[in-house]
Design an enzyme around this catalytic site. Structure first.
Site, mmCIF file in Angstrom:
data_model
loop_
_atom_site.group_PDB
_atom_site.id
_atom_site.type_symbol
_atom_site.label_atom_id
_atom_site.label_comp_id
_atom_site.label_asym_id
_atom_site.label_seq_id
_atom_site.Cartn_x
_atom_site.Cartn_y
_atom_site.Cartn_z
ATOM 1 N N ASP A 43 0.822 -1.210 0.000
ATOM 2 C CA ASP A 43 0.000 0.000 0.000
ATOM 3 C C ASP A 43 0.857 1.261 0.000
ATOM 4 O OD1 ASP A 43 0.918 -0.249 2.589
ATOM 5 O OD2 ASP A 43 -1.060 -0.234 3.539
ATOM 6 N N ASP A 82 -1.121 -5.968 -0.197
ATOM 7 C CA ASP A 82 -1.517 -5.374 1.077
ATOM 8 C C ASP A 82 -3.023 -5.163 1.141
ATOM 9 O OD1 ASP A 82 0.681 -5.094 2.733
ATOM 10 O OD2 ASP A 82 1.309 -3.190 1.866
ATOM 11 N N LYS A 111 -1.634 -9.381 2.657
ATOM 12 C CA LYS A 111 -0.877 -9.046 3.871
ATOM 13 C C LYS A 111 -1.737 -8.177 4.768
ATOM 14 C CE LYS A 111 2.879 -6.353 3.775
ATOM 15 N NZ LYS A 111 2.460 -5.216 4.634
ATOM 16 N N GLU A 113 -1.864 -5.933 8.353
ATOM 17 C CA GLU A 113 -1.097 -5.265 9.395
ATOM 18 C C GLU A 113 -1.750 -5.471 10.757
ATOM 19 O OE1 GLU A 113 -0.139 -1.197 8.754
ATOM 20 O OE2 GLU A 113 0.742 -1.540 6.773
ATOM 21 N N GLU A 180 8.779 -5.210 10.825
ATOM 22 C CA GLU A 180 9.302 -3.926 10.357
ATOM 23 C C GLU A 180 9.754 -3.056 11.517
ATOM 24 O OE1 GLU A 180 8.113 -0.068 7.558
ATOM 25 O OE2 GLU A 180 6.769 -1.803 7.666
#
Length: 263
Positions: A43, A82, A111, A113, A180
């Site tokens: 993204d 994403d 993916k 988050e 990350e």
């Protein structure tokens, strides 16, 4: 790598995983011809390609369009997409709709988050046949909540929370985990504790693999170079020089040459 199962095999065999973030068919073809393993359609496209200040501006339609472009550039590679901002916070039905849109556009997996508050969504996606890659640590969609792009997991409490979240995403069925901007010792510990492979960005060398945005790797943006993103090319300089050579050739009547003109 042809399937997500190859990532698990790579971790078992201690073969480092290489993931690159790309957004269009041209870059996808270049990555597909390289030795890299898989592509992430991040993204971050909202920032890198569309010029927005953060990833929260990515929409399902934007993501699907770029996933489709990448898939046209690489028919065979694993492509992870994403899930855009808030798409996993509006319930399982909406999340499944968005994930389905990305899969139909050409994604191999999505993916997600974070994990707290949308555990059911991750489980539902996995149970619906949609492979999920998790993402913990600095999650850019939460940048305003974090007060900026800040390292995570520095305190003992935060480190323990991230270890617990990594356990949760594995138990919920995630096939891999992006870490990350977390301390390297913590990333190594999580990698050792979990069976699923970890892919680091700003998380040291102890993860199962690494990911970089292709434009950062190529040095296409002269004004942006995070500490963890090594430049392998000064692309902005090389491209600028090529444009200037073309400009001088046009103004000096050296382009087009006779052999470049159609009869």
């Amino acid at each position: 790598m042809k399937t997500i199962l190859d990532l698990a095999r790579a971790k078992r065999e201690q073969q480092p995983i290489v993931m690159l973030t790309a957004y269009d068919a041209l870059m996808a073809r270049i990555v597909a011809a390289s030795e890299a393993d898989l592509i992430l359609v991040g993204d971050s496209v909202a920032m890198v390609v569309h010029g927005f200040p953060s990833t929260v501006h990515a929409t399902p339609e934007m993501m699907a369009a770029h996933v489709a472009a990448v898939r046209r550039g690489t028919p065979d590679m694993v492509v992870v997409a994403d899930m855009p901002f808030l798409s996993v916070r509006r319930g399982t039905a909406y999340a499944a709709e968005v994930a389905g849109q990305l899969m139909q556009a050409g994604a191999t997996a999505v993916k997600v988050e974070g994990v707290t508050g949308h555990e059911e969504v991750i489980s539902h996606l996995v149970g619906s046949g949609i492979p999920v890659m998790a993402h913990l640590g600095l999650t850019p969609q939460s940048v305003h909540q974090f007060g900026g792009y800040r390292f995570q997991g520095r305190s003992a409490a935060d480190a323990e929370r991230l270890r617990d979240e990594a356990r949760q995403v594995e138990e919920l069925g995630a096939f891999a985990l992006v870490l990350e901007c977390v301390p390297s010792a913590l990333a190594s510990q999580i990698t050792e504790e979990r069976a699923i492979p970890t892919i680091g960005i700003g998380a040291g060398a102890g993860t199962s693999g690494q990911v970089l945005v292709i434009s950062d790797l190529l040095g296409l943006d002269a004004q942006f170079q995070p500490r963890f993103a090594r430049r392998y090319l000064e692309g902005h300089q090389l491209i600028g020089e090529a444009i200037n050579r073309f400009t001088r050739d046009v103004r000096g009547a050296r382009f087009p040459a006779r052999e470049e003109v159609l009869a």
